[in-house]
Structure formats: C-alpha cells, structure tokens
Write an enzyme that holds these catalytic residues in place. Structure first.
Site, PDB file in Angstrom:
ATOM      1  N   LEU A  81       6.497   1.719   3.840  1.00 55.03           N
ATOM      2  CA  LEU A  81       7.535   2.087   2.871  1.00 55.03           C
ATOM      3  C   LEU A  81       8.273   3.365   3.283  1.00 55.03           C
ATOM      4  CD1 LEU A  81       5.745   1.276  -0.515  1.00 55.03           C
ATOM      5  CD2 LEU A  81       7.461  -0.084   0.711  1.00 55.03           C
ATOM      6  N   GLY A 103       0.826  -1.199   0.000  1.00 56.24           N
ATOM      7  CA  GLY A 103       0.000   0.000   0.000  1.00 56.24           C
ATOM      8  C   GLY A 103       0.860   1.248   0.000  1.00 56.24           C
ATOM      9  N   GLN A 158       2.990  10.005   1.041  1.00 56.10           N
ATOM     10  CA  GLN A 158       4.285   9.317   0.982  1.00 56.10           C
ATOM     11  C   GLN A 158       5.073   9.668  -0.276  1.00 56.10           C
ATOM     12  OE1 GLN A 158       2.403   5.300   2.030  1.00 56.10           O
ATOM     13  NE2 GLN A 158       4.421   5.164   2.981  1.00 56.10           N
ATOM     14  N   HIS A 194      -4.003   1.230   7.825  1.00 52.69           N
ATOM     15  CA  HIS A 194      -2.670   1.843   7.779  1.00 52.69           C
ATOM     16  C   HIS A 194      -2.644   3.019   6.792  1.00 52.69           C
ATOM     17  CE1 HIS A 194       1.911   1.426   7.680  1.00 52.69           C
ATOM     18  NE2 HIS A 194       1.657   2.201   6.642  1.00 52.69           N
ATOM     19  N   HIS A 217      -2.382   7.491   7.116  1.00 49.66           N
ATOM     20  CA  HIS A 217      -1.459   8.416   6.439  1.00 49.66           C
ATOM     21  C   HIS A 217      -2.197   9.681   5.983  1.00 49.66           C
ATOM     22  CE1 HIS A 217       2.430   6.437   6.121  1.00 49.66           C
ATOM     23  NE2 HIS A 217       1.888   5.318   5.691  1.00 49.66           N
TER      24      HIS A 217
HETATM   25 ZN    ZN Z   1       2.779   3.506   5.561  1.00 53.08          ZN
END
Ligand code: ZN
Length: 155
Positions: free
Chosen positions: A89, A46, A51, A130, A134
């Site tokens: 990540l 994901g 990100q 999750h 974010h």
């Molecule tokens: Zn993450």
C-alpha cells in the site's frame, strides 16, 4: 471509522525500526482500529504501523479470513519457498516478484496482550513476512527479482 494517511515509499519513517509494545493503551487500541479501517479502505491484505507513521511493532493482516492483529511478532519457523507477485500500500500501482517461505509459524501478542501462535501458508505466509519486514524498516522493493512493474489498469 478513521482512515489514516498511508506513507509512501521514500518517506524516511518506512526505513526506521519499530519499538516493541509493552502494554495495551486506549491510544494503541485506536491505532489498531484505524489500521484496520485504513487497510480495508485501501483494499490491502496487510498494513504495518509505520505505514501510518507510527513506529510501533504492530501489524494487521486480512487475506480474506477476517482480520489478524499481530503485536511484537517473532518468527519461530519457516519452510519451503514460493515465488510470486507482491505489492504494498506504500507503493501504489506497482508490483514485483518476490520469493518468500511457503509456510511460517510466528508468535505474537493479540489485542488483549495474550500470546498467540499463528501458522500461515501461501498468501498468509507472504503477508506475514512482508508486514514483519516493515517493522524492521524494510520494504519488499529491496527484494524484487526483476524490478517493479506497473499494475495494468483494467479498461
Ligand atoms: Zn507493505
């Protein structure tokens, strides 16, 4: 194929809240395609837009059943509990133990701005929770139950 640079923990953009998406634009389509490329390139399950440095409410997820794009996701229902390893990540080489719901039901909009309802269990439920965090400016490291551990490299 356009792989974007993944922001790492400590980057202030990961602590910011994302803006709701109002319409699909060519730029947004490009972002979504790049997010998929970036997720697959990094072997992730994901990736959320912040990100890659973009404060918009969109995530991509693939737990092995093909890519899911979730625009403006909103939790409708969650049930049960699972405790297990989680990574991100943006926090390479680390994992932590996090408790999440075993089942979630969310609503979101797809790449054509059609409303979709997605139900997920186990890894998919974990990934949805999750990635949605974010979008709120939170990361899983705030929830780990006994600190971050190093991923053992296989010799
Ligand atoms: Zn993450």
């Amino acid at each position: 194929m356009a792989v974007r640079n993944i922001r790492q923990l400590g980057d202030s953009i990961l602590a910011k809240k994302c803006r709701e998406i109002k319409e699909i634009t060519p730029r947004l389509r490009e972002l979504i395609n790049d997010m998929k490329d970036t997720m697959y390139d990094a072997n992730g399950v994901g990736l959320a837009a912040p990100q890659v440095g973009v404060l918009k409410c969109v995530v991509v997820i693939d737990v092995g059943d093909g890519p899911i794009v979730l625009i403006n996701p909103r939790m409708l229902e969650s049930n049960g509990e699972q405790t297990g390893e989680e990574g991100c990540l943006s926090v390479p080489g680390k994992y932590g133990i996090v408790t999440r719901p075993m089942y979630v039901k969310i609503e979101a909009w797809d790449e054509n701005m059609e409303r979709i309802v997605v139900e997920g269990e186990e890894l998919l439920a974990r990934a949805i929770c999750h990635e949605m965090e974010h979008l709120e400016g939170h990361t899983y490291v705030e929830k780990v139950e006994d600190g971050l551990h190093d991923v053992e490299e296989e010799a």
